[in-house]
Write a protein that holds these residues in place. Sequence first.
Motif, PDB file in Angstrom:
ATOM      1  N   CYS A   6     -23.773   2.497  12.028  1.00  0.00           N
ATOM      2  CA  CYS A   6     -24.621   2.323  11.106  1.00  0.00           C
ATOM      3  C   CYS A   6     -24.976   1.094  10.585  1.00  0.00           C
ATOM      4  O   CYS A   6     -24.119   0.086  10.591  1.00  0.00           O
ATOM      5  CB  CYS A   6     -24.008   3.123   9.661  1.00  0.00           C
ATOM      6  SG  CYS A   6     -24.999   3.137   8.232  1.00  0.00           S
TER       7      CYS A   6
ATOM      8  N   ASN B  80     -20.773   7.853   5.286  1.00  0.00           N
ATOM      9  CA  ASN B  80     -22.443   7.826   5.332  1.00  0.00           C
ATOM     10  C   ASN B  80     -22.797   6.438   5.037  1.00  0.00           C
ATOM     11  O   ASN B  80     -22.832   5.900   6.242  1.00  0.00           O
ATOM     12  CB  ASN B  80     -22.567   9.075   4.045  1.00  0.00           C
ATOM     13  CG  ASN B  80     -23.934   9.315   4.104  1.00  0.00           C
ATOM     14  OD1 ASN B  80     -24.721   8.809   4.891  1.00  0.00           O
ATOM     15  ND2 ASN B  80     -24.379  10.544   3.688  1.00  0.00           N
TER      16      ASN B  80
ATOM     17  N   GLY C  14     -15.718   9.123   6.714  1.00  0.00           N
ATOM     18  CA  GLY C  14     -17.199   9.724   6.603  1.00  0.00           C
ATOM     19  C   GLY C  14     -17.904   9.302   5.497  1.00  0.00           C
ATOM     20  O   GLY C  14     -18.518   9.878   4.679  1.00  0.00           O
TER      21      GLY C  14
ATOM     22  N   ARG D 222     -17.643   5.952   9.984  1.00  0.00           N
ATOM     23  CA  ARG D 222     -18.430   7.017  10.116  1.00  0.00           C
ATOM     24  C   ARG D 222     -18.557   7.402  11.578  1.00  0.00           C
ATOM     25  O   ARG D 222     -18.500   6.293  12.299  1.00  0.00           O
ATOM     26  CB  ARG D 222     -20.024   6.389   9.540  1.00  0.00           C
ATOM     27  CG  ARG D 222     -21.109   7.378   9.645  1.00  0.00           C
ATOM     28  CD  ARG D 222     -22.178   6.705   8.996  1.00  0.00           C
ATOM     29  NE  ARG D 222     -23.320   7.887   9.413  1.00  0.00           N
ATOM     30  CZ  ARG D 222     -24.511   7.777   9.032  1.00  0.00           C
ATOM     31  NH1 ARG D 222     -24.951   6.692   8.630  1.00  0.00           N
ATOM     32  NH2 ARG D 222     -25.419   8.605   9.249  1.00  0.00           N
TER      33      ARG D 222
ATOM     34  N   ASP E  47     -33.813   8.757   1.753  1.00  0.00           N
ATOM     35  CA  ASP E  47     -32.927   9.683   2.149  1.00  0.00           C
ATOM     36  C   ASP E  47     -32.305  10.229   0.564  1.00  0.00           C
ATOM     37  O   ASP E  47     -32.487   9.578  -0.330  1.00  0.00           O
ATOM     38  CB  ASP E  47     -31.821   9.372   2.962  1.00  0.00           C
ATOM     39  CG  ASP E  47     -31.276  10.446   3.714  1.00  0.00           C
ATOM     40  OD1 ASP E  47     -31.466  11.507   3.477  1.00  0.00           O
ATOM     41  OD2 ASP E  47     -30.190  10.066   4.467  1.00  0.00           O
TER      42      ASP E  47
END
Length: 137
Positions: free
Chosen positions: A125, A98, A96, A121, A62
């Motif tokens: 995750c 990620n 946030g 998040r 990514d």
Amino acid sequence: MTKKNDMLVFRAADLVVRAILRLMPPTDTAIHLALSWGYRFDPKPHTFRLRSGLLFRYPKTDFIPLLLSYVGTFEPGVIKLLRQLLKRGDTVLDVGANIGFHTLECWNAGMRSAGTGGSFRSKRCRSMRRLSGKTSR
């Protein structure tokens, strides 16, 4: 050349590209080269060392993991500012988060010694569970 030989050549070229990009400062040119090569080569997930010395592993290709893998950092200006602002024992909330990169760099910059922090998040995750030591879903 056979497909196996092609892959060996790509892996060797990948090592060279990675070494060159690690020697370069993290400029827009280095970032562009890292993403252009990384998306084309599509490396398998692996553990790599960040410029700060931390080890990092992310299970898929990514944008941010490619930059971390090839350049060794992400948003170096933000990291520099965090290092200037954080003091031993500070508390940091990375909302946030990620993949949790900034949380790791905050921990490395000052929270490591008696500080606290957390990453949040909106989606669950795997890397966040690893940070907290939880592996159950």
